[in-house]
Design an enzyme around this catalytic site. Structure first.
Site, PDB file in Angstrom:
ATOM      1  N   GLU A   1       0.931  -1.367  -0.183  1.00 22.23           N
ATOM      2  CA  GLU A   1      -0.063  -0.165   0.004  1.00 22.23           C
ATOM      3  C   GLU A   1       0.750   1.167   0.231  1.00 22.23           C
ATOM      4  OE1 GLU A   1      -4.103  -1.503   2.086  1.00 22.23           O
ATOM      5  OE2 GLU A   1      -2.384  -0.996   3.342  1.00 22.23           O
TER       6      GLU A   1
ATOM      7  N   ASP B   1      -8.316  -9.086   3.551  1.00 18.59           N
ATOM      8  CA  ASP B   1      -8.138  -8.063   4.403  1.00 18.59           C
ATOM      9  C   ASP B   1      -9.148  -8.200   5.337  1.00 18.59           C
ATOM     10  OD1 ASP B   1      -7.353  -5.769   5.704  1.00 18.59           O
ATOM     11  OD2 ASP B   1      -8.041  -4.366   4.267  1.00 18.59           O
TER      12      ASP B   1
ATOM     13  N   GLU C   1     -13.596  -2.932  11.136  1.00 16.21           N
ATOM     14  CA  GLU C   1     -13.252  -2.143  10.005  1.00 16.21           C
ATOM     15  C   GLU C   1     -14.340  -2.480   9.085  1.00 16.21           C
ATOM     16  OE1 GLU C   1      -9.919  -1.333   6.553  1.00 16.21           O
ATOM     17  OE2 GLU C   1      -9.390  -2.601   8.303  1.00 16.21           O
TER      18      GLU C   1
END
Length: 713
Positions: free
Chosen positions: A301, A375, A403
């Protein structure tokens, strides 16, 4: 015990705020157990006075005050009914506890044993170390809190993992990336001069479930954390945590030699770079002698890493490992890597990069692997790296902060998610080679072992945003200590410690906790769908998301819905990601006759008319899951509404309101996804289901402003 004046002023009692977490020492009702416990508290003998034993004494004092409205009374050893000390101290009094060499606790393990002491009934809490004794005292108090029998205690435990660590994604400006419970609890501005009493309560909570490490800062690291000023702040936290057996760790930025050291390169094979890291590590240990080590996110990332210089992950990790080794520090090198320049299934990349490096990492390096290959999705099959690195220790990384599970507005008990991964069979050594056995070092004796959880902790009074989100912190610690523990038993303990021992509350709420994760999967990503959330901070549905800087940040990349069907083909006819598993697992997932429905669209692209095991078409099954998920939240609301007699008004009303929010959001997820996928299937929503209140355009037009958790350095 509430230690913050703000909490006292705002709420008047800790029980109502949720600040006490599961260390909620409520008054005991009159009973045989209460009489037994009071007798023990009135006759306590401590065989030592180390910082860990002092912490144990303070915890017993809190418990006696809260549960019995009394103080502990210290007595001579021969009069004691509760005897506390490490095994060497207890062994000196051979008349109290006789153990064979094989029975003696080692390391941080402990024993809680009913004995006879000079004709009196007594209990001994002992451990291989003073920290083991502290763990034993917390376990003893848990036994009391959960209303278990105190007459014949025969408890022996030892941690199955060496490193049981919370990863805080906290930034120096006190924002928390993917944090949904307020700001960072680390008040960097006031440190090191002022240490908030909350830090001690944080350490107590961690030690009570066996957590022994804390990574203080975000994996997307800021180099300021390695400056002398911030090392002094980290030292202040380490000093608070030390009596509770918690080491501090830091996430580091791989380019620190350039940004801090003013070098021209961060190449891990460059002698100047290696010297810079050695000197920096020596500096850290001069400030924090028991510093734990580094957590590293590299070449992922956009983060810098060794690949920027044509080097491997092993080159980078080993350079840091060599600097840490003289001080007995470790490197936790994250395997969460993906690159927009790799034109392949993102699920394959971590395996592709790390499998060839098996056996090339130093002994003090452990590779940290997420539970799944994408993820932290609501559901993923276990990561194929587990079992694939026969010569390299792996550390499981799970996410406590929700999340992708509704942030802090959804009640989702995550222990079943953790167990789904831990209990999965890798077949690395034949049948029965579970992820848990891999992590425990069963096949690599003597190597590093560990489990990490991305923390769900912030400045909210109840620490975690949602009262039930505390259970995810609690269950992580319990499972990192013992991956074989039952998610249901852990939920039972947490409910009893946090709320009440009344079965009229425990049984129905535990049942809904155990089903809460599956409910959420159903109204978000059923049948193996994944990564279809909104791009606006990962909040709310976004199956239509298609315009992002990277293809693998979009939803359409993953669900691949079209007029023919839906799902990501990861079999030999598609990306062949399934080939990264051992043959038994590969064949199980690749064959439609054996692939579980819960992973179906993860591995297969199927026709809307595909006939499911239920007899329904894929379309009808998908719709049914979405509606079942939302309906289950409504059912959970109804049960909670009947719990008013058993819960204090503050927490009762807070959960009641949050459940209403969750139900609204479940409906939004359901309607958005069903209407969107219907544009491809061209099939009706069954008459047995209520029709969405709005059209698809309405749901697509919704935007979520100021979504929490997008903290930046």
């Amino acid at each position: 015990m509430i230690t913050a004046l703000l909490v006292l002023v705002a709420f008047g009692s800790s029980a109502q705020s949720g600040y006490d977490l599961w260390l909620n020492y409520r008054p005991m009702e009159a009973s045989v157990r209460a009489t037994q416990f009071k007798a023990m508290m009135s006759h306590v003998y401590f065989a030592g006075s180390s910082p860990q034993l002092q912490a144990a004494r303070e915890e017993l004092t809190r418990a006696a005050k809260g549960m019995l409205k009394t103080a502990i009374v210290n007595t001579p050893a021969d009069q004691a009914q509760l005897i506390i000390g490490n095994i060497d101290q207890i062994a000196k009094r051979g008349d109290i506890l006789k153990l064979s060499k094989a029975e003696r606790p080692t390391g941080d393990g402990f024993i809680i044993r009913s004995v006879t002491n000079k004709g009196r009934k007594a209990v001994v809490v002992t451990g291989g170390t003073d920290l083991g004794v502290l763990y034993g005292v917390f376990a003893f108090l848990r036994h009391v809190q959960t209303n278990k029998d105190l007459t014949n205690l025969q408890i022996t435990e030892h941690p199955k993992m060496m490193h049981r660590i919370l990863d805080h994604w906290d930034n120096p400006n006190r924002s928390v990336e993917r944090g949904y419970a307020g700001f960072s609890i680390w008040n960097w501005h006031k440190l090191p001069g002022y240490t908030d009493p909350r830090y001690t309560d944080y350490a107590r909570a961690n030690a009570s479930v066996g957590i022994n490490g804390s990574v203080l800062n975000n994996v997307n690291a800021n180099v300021i954390m390695l400056t002398p000023a911030y090392l002094a702040k980290a030292k202040a936290l380490a000093d608070v945590f030390r009596p509770y057996g918690i080491k501090v760790y830091l996430s580091i930025k791989f380019s620190s030699p350039i940004e801090l050291g003013k070098l021209s390169t961060a190449d891990p094979l460059d002698p100047q770079v290696r010297k810079w890291w050695k000197d920096k590590v020596d500096e850290i240990y001069s400030v924090i002698p028991d510093f734990g080590g580094f957590l590293v996110k590299a070449n992922s990332e956009g983060q810098p890493g060794p690949q920027s210089y044509g080097r491997t992950h092993a080159d980078g990790a080993n350079m840091l490992g060599e600097a840490l080794a003289p001080h007995h520090g470790i490197v936790m090198w994250r395997a969460f890597v993906y690159d927009n320049n790799v034109p392949d299934d993102r699920a394959k990349q971590a395996y592709s990069e790390f499998k060839p490096l098996d056996g090339k990492f130093n002994d003090n390096v452990i590779v940290q692997v997420k539970n799944g290959a994408i993820d932290f999705q609501p559901r993923e099959p276990f990561h194929p790296l587990f079992g694939a690195m026969a010569k390299t220790p792996l550390m499981l990384e799970v996410q406590l902060t929700q999340e992708y599970l509704g942030f802090s507005t959804h009640l989702v008990y995550e222990a079943p998610l953790f167990k789904e991964c831990l209990d999965a069979d890798t077949y690395a050594k034949g049948k029965g080679a579970t992820v848990a056995k891999v992590l425990e070092g069963t096949y690599q004796p003597g190597k590093l072992t560990g489990m990490a959880g991305v923390a769900n902790i912030g400045t909210d009074l109840n620490w975690c945003g949602h009262p039930f989100a505390q259970a995810n912190w609690y269950s992580f610690g319990r499972l990192a200590w013992d991956p074989g523990a039952s998610a249901e038993a852990i939920a039972d303990d947490w409910l009893r410690m946090t709320f009440t021992n009344d079965k009229r509350f425990i049984d129905p709420i535990k049942d809904h906790m155990m089903r809460s994760r599956e409910n959420t999967v159903n109204y978000m990503t059923p049948l193996g769908l994944h990564h279809i959330m909104s791009a606006d901070g990962h909040y709310g549905p976004g199956p239509w998301t298609d315009k992002m800087p990277r293809a693998d940040w979009t939803a359409v990349y993953y669900h691949k819905a079209d007029s023919l069907g839906i799902g990501f083909d990861r079999t030999a006819t598609g990306s062949n990601a399934v080939a990264q598993y051992f043959p038994e697992v590969r064949d199980h997932f690749a064959d439609l006759s054996t692939c579980p429905d819960i992973y179906l669209l993860w591995f297969h692209h199927l026709s809307w008319n595909y006939k499911m095991r239920s007899g329904k078409t894929l379309w009808d099954e998908l719709v049914d899951h979405y509606y079942k998920g939302a309906a289950a939240v409504q059912g959970m609301q109804k049960v909670w509404n009947g719990m008013r007699p058993y819960v204090d008004a503050t927490r009762y009303n807070e959960v009641k309101q949050l459940m209403a929010v969750q139900y609204d959001e479940a409906i939004r997820w359901r309607n958005s996804c069903v209407l969107y996928f219907q544009t491809f299937s061209k099939k009706p929503i069954g008459d047995q289901y209520s029709k969405p209140e709005h059209d698809l355009q309405y749901y697509r037009s919704l935007h979520y402003y100021n979504v929490p958790g997008l903290g930046t350095n």
